[in-house]
Design a protein around this motif. Sequence first.
Motif: not given
Length: 170
Positions: A3, A5, A7, A68
């Motif tokens: 997983e 993220c 940005r 993460a």
Amino acid sequence: MTELCFRFATLADVPRLRALVESAYRGASAKRGWTHEADLLDGDRTSDDELASLIADPDKRVLLAEDAIGALAGSVNATNLGNGRAYMGMLCVDPELQSDGLGRALIAAIEAVAVREFAASVMEMTVVDARPELIAYYERRGYVRTPEVRPFPLPIAVPFAMAVLERAIG
């Protein structure tokens, strides 16, 4: 794929972004992956100044993928070319994480950014024409090689050029 993220990069990210780009494109570390230029080119792929300029330019977006715990796994950038066109550049994935779908996810994410932020309907990119396997990768993602070929962007003598690929987005 773990997983991640996504940005936008800030100026504070420049040192670790540069380390990622260099490790993915050049030197022995790059050879752990398959998308490198280490067999074609020596020296630095980018500079702190170039990355800072990309991040600060209002017509460009630098997207980061972090795991993460905040470790940088990949990046890609987009440039607004105007008239509904954007340019995707400097896609890189940590060589240890290549072939796990992150490149595909970064491409999809930067295409969405180009649509949302630049109103782009076409994404273009260039790929070293001496890397047919890399061109084939992008073709599997829906990019089509155009007849256009551009000179290599650095002032060095090299036996290759840049193939131009594009695809409709949005």
